[in-house]
Each structure stands twice: as C-alpha cells, then as structure tokens.
Design an enzyme around this catalytic site. Sequence first.
Site, mmCIF file in Angstrom:
data_model
loop_
_atom_site.group_PDB
_atom_site.id
_atom_site.type_symbol
_atom_site.label_atom_id
_atom_site.label_comp_id
_atom_site.label_asym_id
_atom_site.label_seq_id
_atom_site.Cartn_x
_atom_site.Cartn_y
_atom_site.Cartn_z
ATOM 1 N N TYR A 144 15.282 -5.953 -16.551
ATOM 2 C CA TYR A 144 14.692 -5.873 -17.888
ATOM 3 C C TYR A 144 13.690 -4.726 -17.912
ATOM 4 O O TYR A 144 12.892 -4.573 -16.985
ATOM 5 C CB TYR A 144 13.978 -7.190 -18.223
ATOM 6 C CG TYR A 144 13.255 -7.203 -19.555
ATOM 7 C CD1 TYR A 144 13.956 -7.178 -20.751
ATOM 8 C CD2 TYR A 144 11.865 -7.264 -19.609
ATOM 9 C CE1 TYR A 144 13.285 -7.211 -21.975
ATOM 10 C CE2 TYR A 144 11.187 -7.308 -20.829
ATOM 11 C CZ TYR A 144 11.911 -7.272 -22.010
ATOM 12 O OH TYR A 144 11.244 -7.309 -23.214
ATOM 13 N N ASP A 239 10.906 1.466 -12.527
ATOM 14 C CA ASP A 239 10.152 0.672 -13.493
ATOM 15 C C ASP A 239 9.292 -0.299 -12.693
ATOM 16 O O ASP A 239 9.750 -1.351 -12.262
ATOM 17 C CB ASP A 239 11.095 -0.065 -14.448
ATOM 18 C CG ASP A 239 10.322 -0.893 -15.475
ATOM 19 O OD1 ASP A 239 9.074 -0.916 -15.405
ATOM 20 O OD2 ASP A 239 10.964 -1.515 -16.340
ATOM 21 N N LYS A 267 1.387 -4.226 -17.294
ATOM 22 C CA LYS A 267 0.874 -5.466 -16.709
ATOM 23 C C LYS A 267 -0.435 -5.278 -15.918
ATOM 24 O O LYS A 267 -1.487 -5.116 -16.543
ATOM 25 C CB LYS A 267 1.987 -6.146 -15.915
ATOM 26 C CG LYS A 267 3.155 -6.493 -16.862
ATOM 27 C CD LYS A 267 4.209 -7.402 -16.324
ATOM 28 C CE LYS A 267 5.123 -7.843 -17.465
ATOM 29 N NZ LYS A 267 6.506 -7.516 -17.345
HETATM 30 C C1 LIG Z 1 7.324 -6.843 -18.544
HETATM 31 C C2 LIG Z 1 8.209 -5.724 -18.216
HETATM 32 C C3 LIG Z 1 8.476 -4.694 -19.133
HETATM 33 C C4 LIG Z 1 7.997 -4.735 -20.567
HETATM 34 O O1 LIG Z 1 6.636 -4.705 -20.663
HETATM 35 P P1 LIG Z 1 5.942 -5.203 -22.053
HETATM 36 O O2 LIG Z 1 4.507 -4.893 -21.846
HETATM 37 O O3 LIG Z 1 6.266 -6.650 -22.159
HETATM 38 O O4 LIG Z 1 6.544 -4.409 -23.136
HETATM 39 C C5 LIG Z 1 9.220 -3.615 -18.720
HETATM 40 N N1 LIG Z 1 9.706 -3.559 -17.470
HETATM 41 C C6 LIG Z 1 9.493 -4.520 -16.558
HETATM 42 C C7 LIG Z 1 10.023 -4.390 -15.193
HETATM 43 C C8 LIG Z 1 8.749 -5.649 -16.911
HETATM 44 O O5 LIG Z 1 8.569 -6.630 -16.018
#
Ligand SMILES: *Cc1c(COP(=O)(O)O)cnc(C)c1O
Length: 427
Positions: A144, A239, A267
């Site tokens: 994701y 990511d 995060k």
């Molecule tokens: C949480 C997450 C996102 C999205 O981040 P948001 O702040 O919720 O938009 C993208 N990539 C990874 C790997 C994530 O865990």
Amino acid sequence: MNITKSISLFQEAQKLLPGGVDSPVRAFRAVGGQPLFIECGKGPYLFDVDGNRYIDYVLSWGPLITGHAHPNVVKAIQDAAVKGTSYGAPSPLEVDLAKRVMEFMPNIEMIRFVNSGTEATMSALRLARAYTKRDKIIKFDGCYHGHADMLLVQAGSGVITLGLPDSPGVPKDTVKDTLVADFNNLDSVEALFRKYPEQIAAIIVEPVAGNMGVVPPLPGFLEGLRRITEREGAILIFDEVMTGFRVHKGGAQALYQVKPDLTTLGKVIGGGLPVGAYGGKKEIMQMVAPAGPMYQAGTLSGNPLAMSAGIAALDLIQNQGVWDEMEARSRQLDAGIESAAKKAGVPITQTRVGTMRTLFFSETKPIDWNTVKLADKVRFGKFFQKMLENGVYLAPSQFEAGFISIMHDGPVIDATIAAVEQAFKTW
Ligand SMILES: *Cc1c(COP(=O)(O)O)cnc(C)c1O
C-alpha cells in the site's frame, strides 16, 4: 466490558461520517463489533470514552514511536503553537527537521516536506516519471502506498479487507501504467521489464511490507531490485512511510544496506502530526519546483507544529540505547506469544522487523500476498475480540502491522503476554 458511550457515539457518527469513521480500517469491519471512541492516550495506553484502558499496539497506525502524549512532544507542539500555527513561508524548523532526517538516512541528499504519506508517494512517482521521461511504474501485490488513484491497484490490507480489488472512481486510464509484480519475486519484475523495455519509470516498494501484515524481504530481493533498476535506467523508490525509523534507526535502507534513489517518509517523522516527505538524490530532487520543472506544492507543507513534533520525536529515538531496549522488549513479546501458542496448541507464524510485527494465524511463512492470505481471518477476529476484552488494542485486521513504542516497557509487555495466554486458554 462496558462500551455504552462508544456504541451511542458510533450510531451518531454513522449518520454523519461514511461508515462512522474518517479512514476505513478504523471501522472494525474485518473483525466484527464496532470501533471504540477514544477519549485520550497516555504512554503505551489508550483510554476509550467509557473509561476502559488498553495497551495500544496500533499507535495511530505507526507514527507514535514515542507513545501517546510524550511530554517532550507535547511541549514542542505547545511552544510552537504560541508562535503561530502556520506561516505559508519558510521557517527554521524545516531546515532543522530536514537535517535530522538526513542524519538518520544519509542517503537522502534533499527532501521536500508534504502533509501525508499519500502525498509523498504520489509526488515521488511524478518526480520519477519527470526524471526518466517514462510513464509506467511497478508496484507489488499487497503493498500500500496511500490512496492516490494510480496506486489503488492490489493495494493491501485496507482495500483487501473491504473486498475491493480496485476502487470505483479510479479511471481505467489512470491505472493503465501501473504494473503489478509479486513481492519477493524478482522474476515477476524481470518479466515486466522485458515486456515494457525503456517504458518503466520506477519501482515503488515497501522494503519491508507492512500493509498486508509484516512481510520481510527475502535475502537478495531488495538488492535485486536495485540491480534491475540500475540496469534498466529506472528509479528505485523505497516507500518507508511505515518502515522509516521503525525497522531500524536508519530505516530499511540502513538495515538491508540497499540505497534507493528516492525515499518516501511519513508517520514517525511527524511525531503524531500530519507529515509526509520525499527525498533522495540531489540530481533528481533538483527537478522539484521551484528548483526545477516538476510541480508540487502545499498550503500547510512544512507546518511549524508538525515540524516541531517531528523534531521532538526524532530527538527521543536518537540514541542507539533506545533501539536496543525496543529490540529487547520485542524479543520478550515474541517469546511470550510463541510459548503461549505452543502451550495452547494454536498454530501461528510471527513476523517481525524491528518495532513492526504481525501474528499470523497460519503455519505458512508469509513471503507475498498469496501466502499471506492463507492466514485464518476468523481465528484472528476471535483473538482480536478476546485481546480487547483483556485490555489490549490490536489492529482490527489480520493483515496489518502492530507496533511498539519506547513506552512499552517490561511490565507492559508482561501484561500483554498474560492477555495472550488468557485469550488462548479459552480457545
Ligand atoms: C501509511 C502508509 C502510506 C500512506 O500514508 P498516509 O499518511 O496515510 O497518507 C503510504 N505508504 C505506506 C507504506 C504506508 O504505510
């Protein structure tokens, strides 16, 4: 467990907010029951509006590595707030946080702050496409990267849990350049490069998958992605929105010693406030406006409250000692769960990298989405409910990562293990 107030709030919320929530995974659809409404958080604990206390392993889905309402983070936000909540002009805080992030991840030479992980990945892909002058991208099944249209293809837990392989509203043309490979499978990546020579701009990957439950990379997988992208003139994007300052002090790129061209963050770097970032090689980042032609902007980007919270949080996880302690607590939890499951004869497989973990109700080691989905969702649902009754708040889906913070000390872990033993006893 009395959750009367949560029940009535949820009834009201469902009339006002779609599904009663502002992000789908919060709705407890995958485990049954209804979400708890939270009054406050303190250290490793969450308190719901009915006064129940839970040890929290969700930690706002990863960001709160310093626990809830850490005094240093709270003070940093308070101090920043009295000086104004947004300037729409540069502030020294952005320079400060940029330097700190680069200390953790020296591979990042320039960085752009945004407001969410979604924005970070979306912008990093635009940049990769601008830089390579190619359109296609590769993502992995079960990973994701936020909810941008082009990335809502086989996109992990939130989407899977709802049984939406794609989302309606995503135009076919938007995802026609999104190619999907299997996590931990380099052959599937090679096949795509053979099929689309010189058309693939980038590979985006969660270096440790966290959005289908925690799935570590097999030895050689990340190295292979690096080799292939270099050979093919494509950009490698890690990511690290979840893994950044979660799997290791320097993220997955330090843990596995593989250097991506671009990194996306979120995060943890916001200390619990909305922040994202993308960064990497100077040569590529120089293409971002106004230094270069790749346009990307944000009214609240580099927000002083968010920058201050991020600085305070990174300060608290600066010392290696903190990481050694979190590793020791994690091992304590691994061992406790392992022995409880053995005693009760419950088949499980635990995965963990640093402070990210998943307990799969499965005997198959998960290496990709196909093996992950063998886990027993019904068993997980039962386990989840029992843990909640025993005062432990887990992510409400089998296919999510759990997290610890620097506030999850020995006694908190012991209490968690006791709750697991109790849950398995009545199995
Ligand atoms: C949480 C997450 C996102 C999205 O981040 P948001 O702040 O919720 O938009 C993208 N990539 C990874 C790997 C994530 O865990």
